[in-house]
Design an enzyme around this catalytic site. Structure first.
Site, short mmCIF file in Angstrom:
data_model
loop_
_atom_site.label_atom_id
_atom_site.label_comp_id
_atom_site.label_asym_id
_atom_site.label_seq_id
_atom_site.Cartn_x
_atom_site.Cartn_y
_atom_site.Cartn_z
N VAL A 101 11.17 3.77 -10.72
CA VAL A 101 10.54 5.03 -11.14
C VAL A 101 11.05 6.12 -10.18
CG1 VAL A 101 8.36 6.26 -11.46
CG2 VAL A 101 8.53 3.84 -12.05
N GLN B 256 7.77 -9.36 7.89
CA GLN B 256 9.01 -8.92 7.23
C GLN B 256 9.62 -7.69 7.89
OE1 GLN B 256 6.84 -8.20 3.37
NE2 GLN B 256 8.32 -6.55 3.15
N GLY C 100 0.81 -1.22 0.00
CA GLY C 100 0.00 0.00 0.00
C GLY C 100 0.84 1.26 0.00
N ALA C 101 0.21 2.38 0.40
CA ALA C 101 0.84 3.71 0.30
C ALA C 101 1.39 3.86 -1.12
CB ALA C 101 1.92 3.90 1.35
N LEU C 102 0.50 3.65 -2.06
CA LEU C 102 0.91 3.50 -3.46
C LEU C 102 1.37 4.82 -4.07
CD1 LEU C 102 -2.00 1.14 -4.55
CD2 LEU C 102 0.29 0.51 -3.73
N ALA D 180 3.68 6.46 -7.86
CA ALA D 180 3.80 6.26 -9.31
C ALA D 180 4.63 5.02 -9.66
CB ALA D 180 4.41 7.51 -9.95
N GLY D 181 5.53 4.62 -8.76
CA GLY D 181 6.30 3.40 -9.00
C GLY D 181 5.37 2.19 -9.05
N HIS D 182 4.49 2.08 -8.04
CA HIS D 182 3.52 0.98 -8.04
C HIS D 182 2.62 1.09 -9.28
CE1 HIS D 182 4.12 1.39 -3.53
NE2 HIS D 182 4.38 0.12 -3.72
O1 PAF Z 1 8.07 -4.84 -1.91
C1 PAF Z 1 7.11 -4.87 -1.10
O2 PAF Z 1 6.30 -3.93 -1.01
C2 PAF Z 1 6.94 -6.07 -0.19
O3 PAF Z 1 8.16 -6.58 0.24
C3 PAF Z 1 6.07 -7.18 -0.82
C4 PAF Z 1 6.72 -7.78 -2.05
C5 PAF Z 1 4.70 -6.63 -1.17
C6 PAF Z 1 5.87 -8.32 0.20
O4 PAF Z 1 5.23 -7.87 1.35
#
Ligand code: PAF
Length: 284
Positions: free
Chosen positions: A184, A61, A31-33, A35-37
């Site tokens: 990006v 993680q 989330g917190a998307l 322009a790269g996403h």
């Molecule tokens: O790159 C990320 O945002 C995270 O590591 C991922 C791949 C969504 C896994 O939680």
């Protein structure tokens, strides 16, 4: 666009897509998307019949509780962007939906063939176990034909390739293609990152020195050896007030081991800008 919160609903929707012979493009995100996403999502929409995006801040993680708590979250804004991009399904589970309590304690252990012994793996113990734990689970649920990852997280991408192509899990993923997508950048050169949201305007300007130094180092590499360039990058970034290099490694792009030749070399940097930890990389 449909927002799905449960594994059961997701698997039944995905099974229907597979039955209809549709290709599924998948973009896993926290989330917190930005322009790269969006660049990954656009590609996934263009290259597949159905596009699925997961939005899940994966607790396993994060080795730093503070980082997990402060990770920016804005599902309403994310959903708006994803709908505009033409996404079909957003999977946004709770941590409890994804994991049972034991799994939350990071009991998952994966063999990375040494890819996790360096850089992010060394600095963030357990981080890549958590990444592989969630990504493998998401792949099993979504059954994608293609999954899209940004090259900003260079080591993550190498590890995902390892998991899908060479690990004991590879046979689960024979029909899956991992697509590497370029970094990006802001107009200033700063690599886009959800963590940039935590930077003040002043810090954002300061952080530009990171990419600027990496770009300059490609010139330095024409007339200096790897060790010299490595040191020059560290010194240059550290000379900027407000920036502190955690590591700058020049590694072989396949093994991620430090290299002393320029063939296949990638420079990976982590820098603290105030309390915010930023990463970037450059190919030589
Ligand atoms: O790159 C990320 O945002 C995270 O590591 C991922 C791949 C969504 C896994 O939680």
């Amino acid at each position: 666009m449909q927002i799905i919160n449960t594994k059961q609903e997701l698997t039944s929707q995905m099974a229907a897509c597979v039955r209809q012979g549709k290709t599924i493009g998948f973009v896993p995100t926290m989330g917190a998307l930005h322009a790269g996403h969006a660049s990954l999502v656009k590609r996934a929409c263009e290259e597949n019949d159905v596009c699925v995006v997961s939005v899940f801040v994966n607790p396993t993680q994060f080795n730093n509780k503070e980082d997990l708590l402060k990770y920016p979250r804005n599902i309403a804004k994310d959903a708006e962007l994803l709908a505009d991009l033409g996404v079909h399904f957003v999977f946004a589970p709770s941590p409890e939906e994804m994991y049972n309590p034991e799994e939350m304690e990071q009991t998952f252990v994966f063999d990375f063939a040494g890819l996790d012994q360096v850089m992010e793996g060394k600095m963030r113990p357990g981080h890549f176990n958590g990444v592989v734990q969630v990504v493998s689970r998401l792949f099993d649920l979504v059954q994608p034909s293609r999954a899209y990852f940004g090259e900003k997280d260079f080591q993550q991408l190498a590890i995902i390739h390892h998991m899908v192509e060479r690990s004991y899990m590879a046979e689960r993923y024979t029909n899956l293609q991992i697509i590497d997508c370029p970094i990006v950048r802001e107009v200033s050169g700063l690599a886009m990152s959800s963590r940039n949201e935590r930077l003040s305007e002043q810090e954002k300007q300061t952080a530009v020195a990171i990419s600027k130094t990496l770009f300059a180092s490609k010139e330095w590499a024409k007339s200096a050896n790897v060790k010299e360039v490595q040191q020059q990058v560290i010194n240059t970034i550290n000379s900027v007030e407000g920036l502190e290099v955690e590591y700058y490694e020049i590694v072989d792009k396949n093994t991620l081991q430090p290299t002393d030749c320029w063939n296949n070399a990638v420079g990976c940097v982590t820098v603290y800008c105030g309390p915010v930890r930023l990463i970037d990389n450059i190919r030589y």
